[in-house]
Write an enzyme that holds these catalytic residues in place. Structure first.
Site, PDB file in Angstrom:
ATOM      1  N   ARG A  36       0.821  -1.220   0.000  1.00  0.00           N
ATOM      2  CA  ARG A  36       0.000   0.000   0.000  1.00  0.00           C
ATOM      3  C   ARG A  36       0.855   1.271   0.000  1.00  0.00           C
ATOM      4  NH1 ARG A  36      -5.463  -1.424   1.387  1.00  0.00           N
ATOM      5  NH2 ARG A  36      -5.959   0.752   1.268  1.00  0.00           N
ATOM      6  N   ARG A  40      -3.743   7.042   0.355  1.00  0.00           N
ATOM      7  CA  ARG A  40      -4.241   8.274   0.980  1.00  0.00           C
ATOM      8  C   ARG A  40      -3.238   9.025   1.848  1.00  0.00           C
ATOM      9  NH1 ARG A  40      -9.520   5.381   3.093  1.00  0.00           N
ATOM     10  NH2 ARG A  40      -7.826   3.905   3.321  1.00  0.00           N
ATOM     11  N   ARG A  49      -7.313  11.520  -6.508  1.00  0.00           N
ATOM     12  CA  ARG A  49      -8.494  10.781  -6.060  1.00  0.00           C
ATOM     13  C   ARG A  49      -9.710  11.701  -5.994  1.00  0.00           C
ATOM     14  NH1 ARG A  49     -12.183   8.430  -4.863  1.00  0.00           N
ATOM     15  NH2 ARG A  49     -12.600   6.900  -3.253  1.00  0.00           N
TER      16      ARG A  49
HETATM   17  O1  CP3 Z   1      -0.116   0.653  -3.198  1.00  0.00           O
HETATM   18  C1  CP3 Z   1      -0.539  -0.513  -3.297  1.00  0.00           C
HETATM   19  O2  CP3 Z   1      -0.246  -1.412  -2.494  1.00  0.00           O
HETATM   20  C2  CP3 Z   1      -1.345  -0.890  -4.519  1.00  0.00           C
HETATM   21  C3  CP3 Z   1      -2.750  -0.807  -4.425  1.00  0.00           C
HETATM   22  C4  CP3 Z   1      -3.587  -1.706  -3.522  1.00  0.00           C
HETATM   23  C5  CP3 Z   1      -4.815  -1.251  -2.988  1.00  0.00           C
HETATM   24  N1  CP3 Z   1      -5.427  -2.293  -2.369  1.00  0.00           N
HETATM   25  C6  CP3 Z   1      -5.340   0.108  -3.144  1.00  0.00           C
HETATM   26  C7  CP3 Z   1      -6.452   0.593  -2.289  1.00  0.00           C
HETATM   27  C8  CP3 Z   1      -3.433  -3.046  -3.131  1.00  0.00           C
HETATM   28  C9  CP3 Z   1      -2.282  -3.996  -3.390  1.00  0.00           C
HETATM   29  C10 CP3 Z   1      -4.613  -3.409  -2.413  1.00  0.00           C
HETATM   30  C11 CP3 Z   1      -4.849  -4.758  -1.889  1.00  0.00           C
HETATM   31  C12 CP3 Z   1      -6.024  -5.012  -1.053  1.00  0.00           C
HETATM   32  N2  CP3 Z   1      -7.270  -4.477  -1.171  1.00  0.00           N
HETATM   33  C13 CP3 Z   1      -6.058  -5.966   0.004  1.00  0.00           C
HETATM   34  C14 CP3 Z   1      -4.920  -6.875   0.420  1.00  0.00           C
HETATM   35  C15 CP3 Z   1      -3.913  -6.168   1.252  1.00  0.00           C
HETATM   36  C16 CP3 Z   1      -4.418  -5.679   2.593  1.00  0.00           C
HETATM   37  O3  CP3 Z   1      -4.409  -4.434   2.789  1.00  0.00           O
HETATM   38  O4  CP3 Z   1      -4.797  -6.496   3.422  1.00  0.00           O
HETATM   39  C17 CP3 Z   1      -7.345  -5.933   0.550  1.00  0.00           C
HETATM   40  C18 CP3 Z   1      -7.863  -6.772   1.714  1.00  0.00           C
HETATM   41  C19 CP3 Z   1      -8.117  -4.999  -0.205  1.00  0.00           C
HETATM   42  C20 CP3 Z   1      -9.561  -4.671  -0.053  1.00  0.00           C
HETATM   43  C21 CP3 Z   1      -9.761  -3.248   0.296  1.00  0.00           C
HETATM   44  N3  CP3 Z   1      -9.567  -2.188  -0.580  1.00  0.00           N
HETATM   45  C22 CP3 Z   1     -10.215  -2.707   1.523  1.00  0.00           C
HETATM   46  C23 CP3 Z   1     -10.550  -3.519   2.771  1.00  0.00           C
HETATM   47  C24 CP3 Z   1     -10.274  -1.315   1.365  1.00  0.00           C
HETATM   48  C25 CP3 Z   1     -10.799  -0.325   2.388  1.00  0.00           C
HETATM   49  C26 CP3 Z   1      -9.807   0.012   3.405  1.00  0.00           C
HETATM   50  C27 CP3 Z   1      -9.021   1.211   2.968  1.00  0.00           C
HETATM   51  O5  CP3 Z   1      -7.796   1.199   3.138  1.00  0.00           O
HETATM   52  O6  CP3 Z   1      -9.660   2.150   2.480  1.00  0.00           O
HETATM   53  C28 CP3 Z   1      -9.826  -1.015   0.054  1.00  0.00           C
HETATM   54  C29 CP3 Z   1      -9.715   0.328  -0.569  1.00  0.00           C
HETATM   55  C30 CP3 Z   1      -8.384   0.719  -1.148  1.00  0.00           C
HETATM   56  N4  CP3 Z   1      -7.559  -0.098  -1.860  1.00  0.00           N
HETATM   57  C31 CP3 Z   1      -7.803   2.032  -1.117  1.00  0.00           C
HETATM   58  C32 CP3 Z   1      -6.599   1.950  -1.817  1.00  0.00           C
HETATM   59  C33 CP3 Z   1      -5.639   3.072  -2.101  1.00  0.00           C
HETATM   60  C34 CP3 Z   1      -8.439   3.260  -0.477  1.00  0.00           C
HETATM   61  C35 CP3 Z   1      -9.566   3.723  -1.332  1.00  0.00           C
HETATM   62  C36 CP3 Z   1      -9.620   5.241  -1.532  1.00  0.00           C
HETATM   63  O7  CP3 Z   1      -8.626   5.867  -1.887  1.00  0.00           O
HETATM   64  O8  CP3 Z   1     -10.725   5.762  -1.385  1.00  0.00           O
END
Ligand code: CP3
Length: 362
Positions: A36, A40, A49
């Site tokens: 990640r 944000r 975004r």
């Molecule tokens: O920078 C990176 O690592 C690449 C992008 C990436 C995202 N999600 C972007 C994202 C990667 C590799 C993921 C993987 C992901 N997504 C996982 C596995 C890794 C982990 O964190 O456990 C999981 C479980 C998800 C599912 C997911 N996506 C959730 C539970 C959420 C909400 C929680 C949160 O952090 O907001 C997301 C949203 C998400 N995925 C965001 C980003 C940048 C935030 C969304 C936004 O900007 O509004």
């Protein structure tokens, strides 16, 4: 373009520290990237975004996804760039309703019955996700020569958790009840996710990804007998297929929270490397895992929020414990939004200084 010869691939790999580590090369200054690392906590991400519509719109806009993938590379020059996307684009492409709501995380229309699962179309994934592969190609072209491009997918168990629960969960009761009481129905869902993940990861490799990571964020909620069935087995099937369809590409598995289960995961899934979560003791990992697989991890993301000397000490402690074998520095889970980007810069220079001098800088 002529096919890449073994020799070309070797010289390319050795120019990229992340690929060299994944081939077993040991370095006192390990390569580093952060789960990640785009997101944000970066003002330049929030800026894009705020203009891009929904989060999924951003994932499906190749130019914007390329830009946000490159943002942390420009700032911090990590050794790996991870494609900006999400694990939940796979159920979305299979036909499930998926959205991301501010402050709530992902929201999905749950699939729980045989009929709902039967409607999911794994065969549609590659065509639906073509903008994602387009982004992969654009990122591959734009990256500095020494930076490796990482593609990814969620593991079937973790993706199924969101699909069945309809979002994030505290106790995963809908998921576990389905897996335990209707194993044959749940198995259809897992099989479709295995198929979809193979197609999705193969397409990323074909478009230019040089490393693949499989995120099994919720592997740790399984009792050990179910861990084999729903985590190790499906992951092994994905890895075996990728060995044929994307030969030579290194694969990192991240089975978060599985404790001693890391030993079976490292021995039985066929992955090249495992991501260690924050809880894994470093001496134990060095003794029990590092002769089988490359290790990656495992600084607590909260250390990156805390910053300062405690963060630098913790980072150098991880390097002391694990850089005697093949190792990639990372966090034990993803960067969290309250992280100050200055702390990320400080972490990177601490790792790259490769000496305890890093701990006395103010
Ligand atoms: O920078 C990176 O690592 C690449 C992008 C990436 C995202 N999600 C972007 C994202 C990667 C590799 C993921 C993987 C992901 N997504 C996982 C596995 C890794 C982990 O964190 O456990 C999981 C479980 C998800 C599912 C997911 N996506 C959730 C539970 C959420 C909400 C929680 C949160 O952090 O907001 C997301 C949203 C998400 N995925 C965001 C980003 C940048 C935030 C969304 C936004 O900007 O509004």
């Amino acid at each position: 373009m002529p096919p890449t010869s073994e020799k070309d691939r070797d010289s390319k790999a050795s120019a990229k520290p992340l690929l060299a580590a994944l081939r077993g090369q040991i370095s006192a200054r390990p390569p580093v990237w952060l789960m990640r690392q785009a997101g944000r906590y970066l003002p330049e991400y929030r800026e894009i975004r705020s203009k891009s519509g929904s989060f999924l719109d951003l994932c499906y806009a190749p130019e914007l996804a390329t830009e946000v993938t490159l943002q942390p590379i420009r700032r911090f020059a990590m050794d790996g760039a991870i494609l900006f996307c999400d694990i939940l684009v796979v159920p979305h492409a299979m036909g499930q309703k998926v959205s991301f709501e501010e402050g709530k995380g992902p929201v999905l229309e749950p699939v729980r019955t045989r009929e709902e699962i039967a409607r999911l179309d794994a065969g549609a994934v590659v065509a639906k996700l073509s903008p994602v592969y387009k982004a992969v190609g654009m990122i591959a072209k734009a990256l500095p020569a020494e930076t490796a491009l990482i593609g990814f997918a969620g593991a079937p168990w973790t993706v199924a958790s969101y699909m069945v629960e309809g979002g994030t969960s505290r106790d995963f009761l809908a998921l576990k009840t389905l897996a335990y009481s209707q194993a044959a129905v749940f198995e259809v869902l897992i099989d479709r996710l295995v198929e979809a993940s193979i197609a999705h990861l193969t397409a990323q490799a074909a478009a230019g990804a040089e490393v693949l990571q499989i995120f099994d964020t919720w592997a740790g909620i399984l009792p050990s007998d179910q861990f084999e069935k729903w985590c190790i087995g499906p992951t092994r099937r994905i890895v075996e297929a990728l060995r044929k369809q994307a030969p030579g590409i290194p694969i990192i598995g991240f089975p978060r929270g599985v404790g001693v289960g890391y030993v079976r995961y490292a021995g039985e899934t066929g992955v090249d490397a495992v991501g260690l979560d924050t809880s894994v003791p470093l001496d134990w990992a060095a003794r029990n895992l590092q002769d089988k697989v490359v290790l990656q991890g495992n600084l607590d993301p909260a250390m990156l929020v805390a910053g300062g000397a405690p963060m630098r000490e913790a980072a150098l402690g991880i390097i002391d414990a694990l850089a005697g074998g093949p190792f990639i520095f990372n966090l034990g889970h993803g960067v969290v939004p309250p992280t100050n980007p200055d702390n990320v810069a400080d972490l990177l220079s601490t790792i790259r200084d490769g000496s305890r001098l890093g701990t006395v800088r103010v």
